[in-house]
Design an enzyme around this catalytic site. Structure first.
Site, PDB file in Angstrom:
ATOM      1  N   ASP A 219      -0.440   5.304   1.172  1.00 19.60           N
ATOM      2  CA  ASP A 219      -1.068   5.710   1.791  1.00 19.60           C
ATOM      3  C   ASP A 219      -0.542   5.966   3.296  1.00 19.60           C
ATOM      4  O   ASP A 219      -1.139   4.448   3.666  1.00 19.60           O
ATOM      5  CB  ASP A 219      -1.747   6.818   1.866  1.00 19.60           C
ATOM      6  CG  ASP A 219      -1.848   7.297   0.455  1.00 19.60           C
ATOM      7  OD1 ASP A 219      -0.685   8.290   0.492  1.00 19.60           O
ATOM      8  OD2 ASP A 219      -2.542   7.562  -0.500  1.00 19.60           O
TER       9      ASP A 219
ATOM     10  N   ASP B 252       0.913  -1.376   0.304  1.00 12.53           N
ATOM     11  CA  ASP B 252       0.107   0.203  -0.146  1.00 12.53           C
ATOM     12  C   ASP B 252       1.007   1.088   0.078  1.00 12.53           C
ATOM     13  O   ASP B 252       2.367   0.998   0.498  1.00 12.53           O
ATOM     14  CB  ASP B 252      -0.647   0.349   0.975  1.00 12.53           C
ATOM     15  CG  ASP B 252      -1.915   1.532   1.567  1.00 12.53           C
ATOM     16  OD1 ASP B 252      -2.965   1.440   0.672  1.00 12.53           O
ATOM     17  OD2 ASP B 252      -1.399   1.813   2.089  1.00 12.53           O
TER      18      ASP B 252
END
Length: 334
Positions: A67, A65
């Site tokens: 963020d 991922d």
């Protein structure tokens, strides 16, 4: 930050890692805790590591991922911005409209009472409305550059070393994000000041005209509930702003053949990023950045390894180094 190698070698009584039993009665040897690290089942983790070493690095891929996973959750005491949150269109009216959408839909994203099918439709609705506002508001690539330049966003310490190590070993990195690929690329370019040939981005990609104005979005919308390897056909190699694009394996079917996974995320839902991949072994690493006491039990059960309190990426670097060095040692013996 304590380095993971301290744990991955056998933890001794003098080790900074403390073996304890948890309130639910797990045996003492089944849990490892430090100030910044929790491993719920060290025995199972060791088995996964051994299987990955035996298969070799050519069977490994990293899924991450973006963020609050690759980037810091806190930056100089302020909450770090997401790739969606940092964007300023240059049209205040549309910035306000996008914020209003966030305020409405974000609580629905984390609601435990909304069925998955209904929530998926809501997320699709949110993303489509947001993308429409970006088109209507006249977004330009120059606005993206300015937004990133002014943003409160930084990569975790150790991310560059991790990327370099994986690039050296020929291990592809798939960055899965429900955000915007063009912004991720700009953040990588402005903050890291270099490129990596093994990085691919699975995210929403924009199409700009010759004058730099947004005219469309490419492919199917990727949102928080469908960012997984089913979306791999929508992936794109990291674009080199100096000219062209590149990718170690531009045939993504070859990436799908890498059936061992190192998965990095900051939400339990990020575990779904490997959906669609028939993996043999997966080591999942979760970054629990905030509300540790409230969420630690769920994260401990969900992830193989949990880093706490907005930790650095050095522990992941140590894990990859261990996997690679163990493999190289065996090959040298042969």
């Amino acid at each position: 930050m304590l380095r993971m190698r301290s744990f991955f070698t056998q933890a001794l009584p003098s080790s900074p890692f403390l073996r304890v039993s948890n309130p639910r009665g797990f045996p003492v040897r089944e849990m490892v805790i430090s100030d910044n690290l929790v491993v719920g089942n060290p025995v199972a983790l060791e088995k996964k590591k051994a299987a990955i070493r035996n298969a070799g690095l050519d069977k490994l891929q990293v899924i991450a991922d973006f963020d609050a996973t690759l980037t810091k959750y806190w930056v100089n005491g302020c909450r770090g911005q997401s790739t969606h949150g940092l964007l300023q269109q240059g049209n205040p009216q549309y910035d306000v409209k996008r914020r209003e959408l966030f305020d409405y839909y974000h609580p629905l994203e984390f609601s435990p009472t909304i069925p998955l099918e209904e929530k998926t439709k809501l997320m699709e609705e949110w993303w489509e409305k947001t993308h429409s506002l970006l088109l209507e508001g006249g977004l330009t690539y120059d606005a993206i550059k300015r937004s990133v330049s002014n943003a409160i966003i930084e990569f975790r310490d150790g991310v560059v070393k991790l990327f370099e190590l994986l690039e050296e070993k020929g291990v592809p990195i798939l960055i899965f994000s429900a955000g915007l690929a063009d912004i991720i690329e700009e953040v990588l370019g402005q903050k890291l000041h270099r490129s990596f040939k093994n990085v691919n981005i699975v995210s929403n990609r924009m199409i700009f005209d010759d004058s730099g104005h947004l005219v469309a979005f490419r492919g199917k919308t990727i949102h928080v509930l469908n960012k997984n390897e089913h979306a791999l056909d929508m992936a794109a190699p990291l674009h080199n702003q100096l000219g062209g694009s590149y990718v170690v394996e531009d045939d993504f079917s070859s990436i799908k053949k890498r059936t061992n996974v190192l998965l990095l995320g900051d939400h339990i839902g990020d575990l779904g990023m490997s959906d669609g991949l028939k993996y043999e072994n997966r080591i999942s690493i979760g970054f629990l950045n905030d509300d540790v006491e409230k969420s630690i039990e769920g994260y401990r059960q969900a992830f193989d390894i949990v880093f706490l309190n907005d930790a650095s990426m050095w522990g992941v670097v140590d894990l990859v180094t261990e996997l690679a060095s163990s493999l190289e040692h065996r090959e040298n013996e042969d």
